[in-house]
Design a protein around this motif. Structure first.
Motif, PDB file in Angstrom:
ATOM      1  N   GLY A 192       0.866  -0.970  -0.116  1.00 55.19           N
ATOM      2  CA  GLY A 192       0.089   0.165  -0.004  1.00 55.19           C
ATOM      3  C   GLY A 192       0.871   1.405   0.085  1.00 55.19           C
ATOM      4  N   HIS A 193       2.225   1.075   0.123  1.00 53.29           N
ATOM      5  CA  HIS A 193       3.067   2.489   0.070  1.00 53.29           C
ATOM      6  C   HIS A 193       3.733   2.721  -1.301  1.00 53.29           C
ATOM      7  N   ALA A 194       3.678   3.698  -1.674  1.00 48.21           N
ATOM      8  CA  ALA A 194       4.397   4.312  -2.908  1.00 48.21           C
ATOM      9  C   ALA A 194       5.655   4.660  -2.488  1.00 48.21           C
ATOM     10  N   LEU A 195       6.671   3.662  -2.904  1.00 48.76           N
ATOM     11  CA  LEU A 195       8.227   4.334  -2.597  1.00 48.76           C
ATOM     12  C   LEU A 195       8.504   5.609  -3.230  1.00 48.76           C
ATOM     13  N   LEU A 196       8.870   6.530  -2.350  1.00 51.72           N
ATOM     14  CA  LEU A 196       9.285   7.761  -2.564  1.00 51.72           C
ATOM     15  C   LEU A 196      10.860   7.835  -3.097  1.00 51.72           C
ATOM     16  N   GLU A 197      10.965   8.095  -4.474  1.00 48.73           N
ATOM     17  CA  GLU A 197      12.274   8.064  -5.046  1.00 48.73           C
ATOM     18  C   GLU A 197      12.963   9.483  -5.116  1.00 48.73           C
ATOM     19  N   ARG A 198      13.931   9.671  -4.573  1.00 50.08           N
ATOM     20  CA  ARG A 198      14.827  10.785  -4.851  1.00 50.08           C
ATOM     21  C   ARG A 198      16.172  10.584  -5.338  1.00 50.08           C
ATOM     22  N   TYR A 199      16.739  11.910  -5.774  1.00 49.25           N
ATOM     23  CA  TYR A 199      18.029  11.642  -6.722  1.00 49.25           C
ATOM     24  C   TYR A 199      19.316  12.589  -6.233  1.00 49.25           C
ATOM     25  N   GLY A 200      20.228  12.006  -5.949  1.00 50.84           N
ATOM     26  CA  GLY A 200      21.580  12.810  -5.498  1.00 50.84           C
ATOM     27  C   GLY A 200      22.626  12.119  -5.853  1.00 50.84           C
TER      28      GLY A 200
END
Ligand code: AMP
Length: 502
Positions: A293-301
Motif C-alpha cells: 500500500g506504500h508508494a516508494l518515494l524516489e529521490r536523486y542525489g
C-alpha cells in the motif's frame, strides 16, 4: 553563529537528553546524552593526539553506534571525516590513505598491522571493532568529554568522500558543514521528519546515503534511529513494526519483496519508504505498492551534491521519475555547450545551490572541469524535465555502473584486468541484473597463445578490489567491437550481454 553541522544537530536535540537516539535489536537504547558524552570524549582524544581542525580522520570500520559517535566527534572537533568502504582491499586503501593524508586512521583490529604499514609517518592508527571495543574506545574511556563544539564556517570541510573517477583514480569530494546542514534541513522539511519518527537505518555508514541522508535527517529533526548493522531482509521486516521511515537502495526493496511476510500489515506503522542511489524500476515501485500500500518515494542525489530532487511527500509519487528540485536547489538541463535546453529537451542535469560541494581534494583542474562558467555542477547524468517539473533520469554520460546502489567506474577494473598475465585488453560494462539493478561484467580479449580463465581473472581481482567491483561474469572474446575512431563499442557490448542475468 557557529555553522558547525554538530551545532545545528544540537539545536534539534530533544529538551530531555535522556531521550533515546539509537535503538538496536537486543541491546539497550543509547540516548542523546550518551552521544554527547561519547562524541565529547572522542573529540577530546583526537585533540590530545594533536589533530587540528581540518585534519582528516580516515575510517574503515564496521557499522556501529561507536562509528556514529566517531563521525559526530569529527564534526564536533572540526576534523574531516573520511569514511572508507569496508570491502576495500590493500591496494585501494593504499591509494586513498596516501591521497587523503589523514592525521588519524581508525580501522578494525584485524587490519591494524596493514594500516600501520599503509599510514604515513606521523599518522596515528587506532582500532574500532564491530562491538565498539578497540584501542579507540580504550584511549577515550578515561578522558573527560570535551563539552565544546569547534567554531566552523559554512564552507569549512566536514567530510571527504571519494567517488571513483573516469580515469580509474578515485577523487575526494570536499563536503562542507554548510552543504550537509542545508541538505539535511531541506530533506527534513520535504519528508516531514519530526521527533516522533523512528528511522530504520540499514544502510552502510561509508556512503553519503546512510551517513548524510539517514543520520542527517534523524539528527536534524530529533528523530530516533532504529539501527541495523547491515541490510538483512528478514531483520528489516522484523524491525518495520517499530519504525516509521525507512531509506534504502532499490536492491533493498526488491529483496524485501522476496520476503513472503511483506504485506500491508507489516508496514502498517510506516509512514514513508525512500529509495535512491540507483534507478528504481517501475516494476519494483508497482509491486511494492501492491504488496504494502506504500508508494516508494524516489529521490536523486550524488556524493558531490547531496540530494537534488525528490518525489513529493504529499502529491503524486511517479514511477520512473525522481521528482522535483528540493528547496534551494537550482537544476537545469543543458546541452553540450552548457546552455539550458528548451523545455522538454534531453540533456545533462546541472546543479547549483548550497548543497553542491566545493571541489575535488587536491585536484583544482578536475574541479574546474566539473563546473560550468556560471557555477553549475556537471552531474554526468542525462535527464528530462516534464511540463509539470518532474525530472526523469534517462541515462548517464559518465561510464558508470551502479550495482546494488554502489558505484563502479569501469576504468578502475579494466586497468587491473589489462595488467593480468595473458590479457590483451578488456571492457567492463554494466548489464541489467534482477537483484543488483546492474551487474558488473568484463569482456576480455586474451593475448595471442594465452587462455586466461574466468576463475583466474576473478581470483586475481579479488586480491585488489572490493567485492562490489568484482565482475559477476567474465566473457572471453576474440576481439572487442570498435567504432571508426577506435573507441570500444560499449553500447554494442551492453546489448550483447543484456540477457546475461535474465
Ligand atoms: P553516488 O555519488 O554514489 O551517490 O552516486 C550518484 C549517482 O547515482 C548519480 O549521479 C546517479 O547517476 C545515480 N543515482 C542516484 N540516485 C538515483 C536515482 N534515484 N535514479 C537514478 N540514478 C540515481
Amino acid at each position: 553563529m557557529n555553522a558547525s553541522l554538530f551545532a545545528r544537530f544540537m539545536q534539534a536535540a530533544p529538551a530531555d537528553p535522556g531521550q533515546p537516539l539509537i535503538e538496536r535489536p537486543g541491546l539497550p537504547p543509547l540516548s542523546w546524552q550518551d552521544m554527547l558524552e561519547a562524541s565529547g570524549r572522542l573529540a577530546a582524544l583526537l585533540s590530545r593526539l594533536g589533530l587540528k581542525p581540518g585534519d582528516r580522520v580516515s575510517v574503515q570500520v564496521a557499522k556501529s553506534a561507536e562509528a556514529v559517535w566517531l563521525y559526530l566527534a569529527c564534526l564536533r572537533g572540526g576534523f574531516v571525516f573520511h569514511p572508507l568502504n569496508e570491502g576495500y582491499q590493500p591496494a585501494e586503501l593504499a591509494y586513498l590513505l596516501a591521497d587523503a593524508t589523514p592525521a588519524l586512521a581508525v580501522c578494525d583490529p584485524a587490519h591494524e598491522a596493514l594500516f600501520r604499514t599503509l599510514a604515513a609517518p606521523g599518522c596515528s592508527v587506532l582500532t574500532l571493532a564491530a562491538d565498539g571495543s578497540g584501542s579507540l574506545s580504550r584511549a577515550a574511556a578515561s578522558l573527560a568529554p570535551d563539552s565544546t563544539v569547534a567554531e566552523r564556517q559554512a564552507d569549512d570541510m566536514a567530510a571527504l568522500l571519494y567517488t571513483s573517477g573516469t580515469t580509474g583514480r578515485p577523487k575526494g569530494a570536499m563536503i562542507s558543514h554548510g552543504n550537509l546542514a542545508s541538505n539535511a534541513t531541506a530533506l527534513v522539511g520535504a519528508w516531514g521528519f519530526s521527533p516522533a519518527d523512528r528511522l530504520l537505518h540499514a544502510l552502510p555508514l561509508y556512503h553519503a546515503h546512510g551517513l548524510f541522508v539517514g543520520l542527517g535527517c534523524a539528527l536534524m529533526s530529533g528523530a530516533r534511529l532504529l539501527f541495523l548493522g547491515r541490510f538483512d531482509p528478514a531483520a528489516v521486516l522484523a524491525a518495520l513494526p517499530a519504525a516509521t521511515v525507512m531509506m534504502g537502495v532499490p536492491t533493498y526493496y526488491s529483496r524485501l519483496l522476496q520476503q513472503p511476510g511483506l504485506d500491508h500489515e507489516a508496514c502498517a506503522h510506516m509512514r514513508l519508504f525512500v529509495s535512491g542511489s540507483a534507478p528504481l524500476s517501475p516494476d519494483t515501485f508497482h509491486a511494492f505498492r501492491a504488496r504494502t500500500g506504500h508508494a516508494l518515494l524516489e529521490r536523486y542525489g550524488m556524493t558531490e551534491t547531496g540530494m537534488n530532487t525528490s518525489n513529493p511527500l504529499a502529491g503524486e509519487r511517479r514511477a520512473g521519475s525522481v521528482g522535483l528540485p528540493l528547496p534551494g536547489v537550482e537544476l537545469r538541463i543543458a546541452g553540450s555547450d552548457d546552455a539550458p535546453l528548451p523545455a522538454g529537451g534531453i540533456g545533462e542535469i546541472q546543479l547549483r545551490g548550497p548543497n553542491v560541494f566545493s571541489g575535488y581534494w587536491g585536484l583544482p583542474r578536475k574541479t574546474a572541469g566539473a563546473f560550468t562558467a556560471d557555477g553549475f555542477f556537471r552531474s554526468g547524468d542525462q535527464g528530462v524535465v516534464g511540463p509539470d517539473g518532474y525530472l526523469s533520469i534517462v541515462g548517464r554520460s559518465k561510464d558508470l555502473v551502479i550495482t546494488g546502489g554502489l558505484n563502479v567506474y569501469p576504468r578502475e577494473v579494466e586497468i587491473l584486468i589489462d595488467s593480468l598475465p595473458g590479457v590483451a585488453e578488456s571492457a567492463v560494462i554494466g548489464v541489467p541484473h534482477p537483484d543488483f539493478g546492474e551487474a558488473v561484467v568484463a569482456v576480455v580479449v586474451a593475448r595471442e597463445g594465452a587462455a586466461p580463465s574466468e576463475d583466474a581473472i576473478l581470483s586475481a581481482l579479488k586480491q585488489q578490489l572490493a567485492g562490489f567491483k568484482i565482475p559477476k561474469r567474465v566473457f572471453l572474446v576474440p576481439e572487442l567491437p570498435r567504432n571508426a575512431m577506435g573507441k570500444v563499442g560499449k553500447t554494442i557490448l551492453r546489448e550483447r550481454y543484456a540477457q546475461a542475468f535474465a
